[in-house]
Write a protein that holds these residues in place. Structure first.
Motif, PDB file in Angstrom:
ATOM      1  N   LEU A 137      36.147  65.353  67.717  1.00  0.00           N
ATOM      2  CA  LEU A 137      36.881  64.992  66.509  1.00  0.00           C
ATOM      3  C   LEU A 137      38.372  64.860  66.810  1.00  0.00           C
ATOM      4  O   LEU A 137      38.919  65.570  67.660  1.00  0.00           O
ATOM      5  CB  LEU A 137      36.689  66.061  65.427  1.00  0.00           C
ATOM      6  N   THR A 138      39.030  63.964  66.083  1.00  0.00           N
ATOM      7  CA  THR A 138      40.478  63.849  66.186  1.00  0.00           C
ATOM      8  C   THR A 138      41.134  64.900  65.282  1.00  0.00           C
ATOM      9  O   THR A 138      40.490  65.458  64.382  1.00  0.00           O
ATOM     10  CB  THR A 138      40.955  62.452  65.764  1.00  0.00           C
ATOM     11  N   LEU A 139      42.416  65.136  65.497  1.00  0.00           N
ATOM     12  CA  LEU A 139      43.141  66.102  64.671  1.00  0.00           C
ATOM     13  C   LEU A 139      43.210  65.625  63.220  1.00  0.00           C
ATOM     14  O   LEU A 139      43.157  66.435  62.281  1.00  0.00           O
ATOM     15  CB  LEU A 139      44.544  66.303  65.239  1.00  0.00           C
ATOM     16  N   GLU A 140      43.316  64.312  63.038  1.00  0.00           N
ATOM     17  CA  GLU A 140      43.358  63.768  61.682  1.00  0.00           C
ATOM     18  C   GLU A 140      42.031  64.025  60.955  1.00  0.00           C
ATOM     19  O   GLU A 140      42.019  64.352  59.760  1.00  0.00           O
ATOM     20  CB  GLU A 140      43.650  62.263  61.716  1.00  0.00           C
ATOM     21  N   GLU A 141      40.900  63.870  61.655  1.00  0.00           N
ATOM     22  CA  GLU A 141      39.592  64.127  61.042  1.00  0.00           C
ATOM     23  C   GLU A 141      39.428  65.604  60.682  1.00  0.00           C
ATOM     24  O   GLU A 141      38.888  65.953  59.642  1.00  0.00           O
ATOM     25  CB  GLU A 141      38.480  63.693  61.995  1.00  0.00           C
ATOM     26  N   ILE A 142      39.927  66.463  61.568  1.00  0.00           N
ATOM     27  CA  ILE A 142      39.826  67.906  61.319  1.00  0.00           C
ATOM     28  C   ILE A 142      40.699  68.311  60.139  1.00  0.00           C
ATOM     29  O   ILE A 142      40.338  69.202  59.364  1.00  0.00           O
ATOM     30  CB  ILE A 142      40.217  68.680  62.586  1.00  0.00           C
ATOM     31  N   ALA A 143      41.840  67.669  59.994  1.00  0.00           N
ATOM     32  CA  ALA A 143      42.781  68.040  58.933  1.00  0.00           C
ATOM     33  C   ALA A 143      42.201  67.793  57.539  1.00  0.00           C
ATOM     34  O   ALA A 143      42.482  68.539  56.598  1.00  0.00           O
ATOM     35  CB  ALA A 143      44.087  67.275  59.100  1.00  0.00           C
ATOM     36  N   THR A 144      41.395  66.767  57.394  1.00  0.00           N
ATOM     37  CA  THR A 144      40.894  66.405  56.070  1.00  0.00           C
ATOM     38  C   THR A 144      39.410  66.707  55.883  1.00  0.00           C
ATOM     39  O   THR A 144      38.921  66.729  54.756  1.00  0.00           O
ATOM     40  CB  THR A 144      41.107  64.896  55.823  1.00  0.00           C
ATOM     41  N   GLY A 145      38.693  66.955  56.981  1.00  0.00           N
ATOM     42  CA  GLY A 145      37.241  67.031  56.912  1.00  0.00           C
ATOM     43  C   GLY A 145      36.671  65.632  57.037  1.00  0.00           C
ATOM     44  O   GLY A 145      37.329  64.642  56.667  1.00  0.00           O
ATOM     45  N   VAL A 146      35.464  65.515  57.558  1.00  0.00           N
ATOM     46  CA  VAL A 146      34.924  64.181  57.814  1.00  0.00           C
ATOM     47  C   VAL A 146      33.399  64.246  57.824  1.00  0.00           C
ATOM     48  O   VAL A 146      32.807  65.304  58.064  1.00  0.00           O
ATOM     49  CB  VAL A 146      35.446  63.640  59.165  1.00  0.00           C
ATOM     50  N   GLU A 147      32.776  63.114  57.527  1.00  0.00           N
ATOM     51  CA  GLU A 147      31.324  62.995  57.660  1.00  0.00           C
ATOM     52  C   GLU A 147      31.045  62.045  58.823  1.00  0.00           C
ATOM     53  O   GLU A 147      31.448  60.884  58.798  1.00  0.00           O
ATOM     54  CB  GLU A 147      30.696  62.465  56.372  1.00  0.00           C
ATOM     55  N   LYS A 148      30.367  62.543  59.840  1.00  0.00           N
ATOM     56  CA  LYS A 148      30.102  61.760  61.046  1.00  0.00           C
ATOM     57  C   LYS A 148      28.616  61.423  61.110  1.00  0.00           C
ATOM     58  O   LYS A 148      27.758  62.264  60.836  1.00  0.00           O
ATOM     59  CB  LYS A 148      30.493  62.547  62.293  1.00  0.00           C
ATOM     60  N   ARG A 149      28.330  60.208  61.522  1.00  0.00           N
ATOM     61  CA  ARG A 149      26.948  59.797  61.748  1.00  0.00           C
ATOM     62  C   ARG A 149      26.724  59.723  63.258  1.00  0.00           C
ATOM     63  O   ARG A 149      27.471  59.060  63.970  1.00  0.00           O
ATOM     64  CB  ARG A 149      26.643  58.457  61.086  1.00  0.00           C
ATOM     65  N   VAL A 150      25.708  60.433  63.714  1.00  0.00           N
ATOM     66  CA  VAL A 150      25.433  60.494  65.151  1.00  0.00           C
ATOM     67  C   VAL A 150      23.951  60.168  65.389  1.00  0.00           C
ATOM     68  O   VAL A 150      23.097  60.355  64.513  1.00  0.00           O
ATOM     69  CB  VAL A 150      25.753  61.889  65.731  1.00  0.00           C
ATOM     70  N   LYS A 151      23.659  59.686  66.592  1.00  0.00           N
ATOM     71  CA  LYS A 151      22.278  59.387  66.983  1.00  0.00           C
ATOM     72  C   LYS A 151      21.738  60.535  67.833  1.00  0.00           C
ATOM     73  O   LYS A 151      22.408  61.007  68.744  1.00  0.00           O
ATOM     74  CB  LYS A 151      22.218  58.068  67.750  1.00  0.00           C
ATOM     75  N   VAL A 152      20.528  60.962  67.499  1.00  0.00           N
ATOM     76  CA  VAL A 152      19.901  62.098  68.167  1.00  0.00           C
ATOM     77  C   VAL A 152      18.503  61.703  68.617  1.00  0.00           C
ATOM     78  O   VAL A 152      17.746  61.087  67.848  1.00  0.00           O
ATOM     79  CB  VAL A 152      19.808  63.325  67.219  1.00  0.00           C
ATOM     80  N   ARG A 153      18.161  62.045  69.857  1.00  0.00           N
ATOM     81  CA  ARG A 153      16.795  61.869  70.346  1.00  0.00           C
ATOM     82  C   ARG A 153      16.092  63.221  70.253  1.00  0.00           C
ATOM     83  O   ARG A 153      16.479  64.168  70.924  1.00  0.00           O
ATOM     84  CB  ARG A 153      16.777  61.348  71.780  1.00  0.00           C
ATOM     85  N   HIS A 154      15.077  63.280  69.401  1.00  0.00           N
ATOM     86  CA  HIS A 154      14.369  64.534  69.209  1.00  0.00           C
ATOM     87  C   HIS A 154      12.890  64.277  68.948  1.00  0.00           C
ATOM     88  O   HIS A 154      12.477  63.149  68.644  1.00  0.00           O
ATOM     89  CB  HIS A 154      14.995  65.362  68.079  1.00  0.00           C
ATOM     90  N   MET A 155      12.091  65.317  69.065  1.00  0.00           N
ATOM     91  CA  MET A 155      10.654  65.212  68.844  1.00  0.00           C
ATOM     92  C   MET A 155      10.375  65.240  67.340  1.00  0.00           C
ATOM     93  O   MET A 155      10.810  66.152  66.640  1.00  0.00           O
ATOM     94  CB  MET A 155       9.917  66.363  69.530  1.00  0.00           C
ATOM     95  N   ARG A 156       9.634  64.224  66.873  1.00  0.00           N
ATOM     96  CA  ARG A 156       9.268  64.106  65.461  1.00  0.00           C
ATOM     97  C   ARG A 156       7.742  64.017  65.344  1.00  0.00           C
ATOM     98  O   ARG A 156       7.055  63.671  66.316  1.00  0.00           O
ATOM     99  CB  ARG A 156       9.898  62.858  64.843  1.00  0.00           C
ATOM    100  N   PRO A 157       7.175  64.317  64.153  1.00  0.00           N
ATOM    101  CA  PRO A 157       5.718  64.267  64.009  1.00  0.00           C
ATOM    102  C   PRO A 157       5.149  62.889  64.344  1.00  0.00           C
ATOM    103  O   PRO A 157       5.725  61.861  63.990  1.00  0.00           O
ATOM    104  CB  PRO A 157       5.505  64.605  62.526  1.00  0.00           C
ATOM    105  N   CYS A 158       4.031  62.893  65.030  1.00  0.00           N
ATOM    106  CA  CYS A 158       3.350  61.652  65.399  1.00  0.00           C
ATOM    107  C   CYS A 158       2.805  60.983  64.136  1.00  0.00           C
ATOM    108  O   CYS A 158       2.094  61.609  63.344  1.00  0.00           O
ATOM    109  CB  CYS A 158       2.225  61.951  66.385  1.00  0.00           C
ATOM    110  N   ALA A 159       3.124  59.694  63.955  1.00  0.00           N
ATOM    111  CA  ALA A 159       2.669  58.982  62.752  1.00  0.00           C
ATOM    112  C   ALA A 159       1.179  58.681  62.794  1.00  0.00           C
ATOM    113  O   ALA A 159       0.531  58.576  61.744  1.00  0.00           O
ATOM    114  CB  ALA A 159       3.456  57.684  62.600  1.00  0.00           C
ATOM    115  N   THR A 160       0.621  58.566  64.000  1.00  0.00           N
ATOM    116  CA  THR A 160      -0.801  58.220  64.116  1.00  0.00           C
ATOM    117  C   THR A 160      -1.700  59.342  63.624  1.00  0.00           C
ATOM    118  O   THR A 160      -2.667  59.124  62.884  1.00  0.00           O
ATOM    119  CB  THR A 160      -1.149  57.877  65.575  1.00  0.00           C
TER     120      THR A 160
END
Length: 384
Positions: A137-160
């Motif tokens: 995070l930048t200092l400007e983002e920390i000063a005001t608070g921020v909502e960040k969107r990030v990509k995560v690779r994780h195990m999820r339930p099998c749809a099949t």
């Protein structure tokens, strides 16, 4: 034999920790290193004994007072107290008895006490892994608070198979080894009498059931790895070293097991102009020799853009700190905002015109330009 560690260090608590804080720390570590959760791991067994011994001493007021005074002093220390260097008879049996006394009994199965293992029908569901990521995070983002969107690779339930791990039209059957218990119990004789040993069933890995026809998509795991985009809300005032837990956003457990968490570790980017000191910001602001001598108003930059006026007292030396109230960082732990500290730096020109040299010679000849004698600096004299 290696020297014993400080008991407070073993439990990870401060020396002034309350009884409740120590019990909480002990419970967490004892569950983490218990032999039933770490079968065959001698290092975990030693840590389990070390944690139990530390809590045995620090949870007793008299023992704790003696330890605070003498530490691990050899037996026969002054005042007849001694330390705990001779406290070496605390073996695994002692540690297990202490665990049963201080943490609790077996109840519906010893594994039920462990985080990440929740009771399932005829066994235990295995919890998924907790994942970690670094959120820069930048200092400007920390000063005001921020909502960040990030990509995560994780195990999820099998749809099949919808997370069951079984092929369509098939299901699970009870494990023949543990008969659905998920655990295998054996009785052993010891100097203390008969001791029951409870181990996770190796055939079904503690689930109590096995799959005859695995799902062709997840091969019986009940989960697949996929990439998701998630939103992380960061409050104002965080700093490097803080972390944000996102419940259930880690890997899901196999075959319908509960999901682990996602831990976002905060990393603060270095700002090109401002230095952060807790809730305060510090900036170096150059001023001319004339402004330092005469004083007056100057405009200094503030975080987020814009400028703010501040008064420079006449005769300000280089290094003097001026304070702008409320122009720092919003506090995470308390209400209010920090300050902006402006460190004055008197800029001395390296090149002078003939006119400037003449004026400075005239100034230097005046009585006001006489410098004071040298003095011994005071401890902590940093100009604040």
């Amino acid at each position: 034999m290696s020297a014993k560690r400080d008991f407070y260090e073993v439990l990870g608590v401060e020396r002034g920790a309350s009884a409740e804080e120590m019990k909480k720390a002990y419970r967490k570590l004892a569950l983490q290193y218990h032999p039933d959760k770490n079968p065959g791991d001698k290092q975990a067994e030693e840590r389990f004994k070390e944690v139990a011994e530390a809590y045995d001493v620090l949870s007793d007021e008299e023992k704790r007072a003696r330890f605070d005074r003498f530490g691990h002093a050899p037996a026969g220390a002054p005042s007849g107290g001694g330390g705990f260097e001779g406290h070496q008879g605390f073996d695994l049996s002692d540690a297990l008895r202490a665990f049963m006394r201080d943490v609790g009994g077996f109840g519906g199965g010893f594994g039920d006490m462990f985080e990440g293992e929740s009771p399932g029908r005829g066994g235990r569901e295995r919890r998924g892994s907790t994942l970690e990521l670094r959120l820069r995070l930048t200092l400007e983002e920390i000063a005001t608070g921020v909502e960040k969107r990030v990509k995560v690779r994780h195990m999820r339930p099998c749809a099949t198979c919808t997370g069951s791990g079984a092929k369509s039209g098939s299901g699970k059957k009870t494990c023949a080894v543990c008969r659905g218990a998920g655990q295998v119990r054996t009785m052993q004789r010891s100097i203390f009498g008969q001791v029951m040993s409870v181990m996770t069933c190796e055939r079904c890995r503690g689930e109590g059931s096995i799959i005859d026809s695995p799902c062709p998509t997840c091969l019986g795991e009940g989960r697949v790895r996929q990439q998701s985009e998630i939103s992380i809300k960061v409050p104002a005032g965080v700093s490097s070293g803080n972390y944000l837990p996102l419940s259930g956003m880690g890997d899901v457990g196999p075959r319908g097991g509960p999901a682990g968490d996602l831990i976002a570790h905060i990393e603060e980017s270095e700002h090109p102009l401002f230095l952060r000191d807790g809730d305060d910001l510090i900036v170096e602001f150059p001023i001319s020799m004339a402004r330092a001598a005469l004083g007056g108003k100057v405009e200094v930059p503030i975080l987020g853009g814009g400028r703010a006026a501040i008064d420079v007292p006449a005769g300000s030396p280089s290094g003097k700190l001026l304070r702008l109230r409320g122009k720092g960082m919003k506090s995470l732990q308390r209400s209010g905002t920090g300050d902006l500290l402006v460190r004055l730096v008197v800029a001395v020109p390296s090149k002078l015109s003939d006119k400037a040299k003449k004026l400075l010679h005239e100034l230097d000849a005046l009585p006001e330009s006489k410098t004071p004698p040298p003095r011994r600096p005071e401890a902590g004299d940093d100009g604040r």
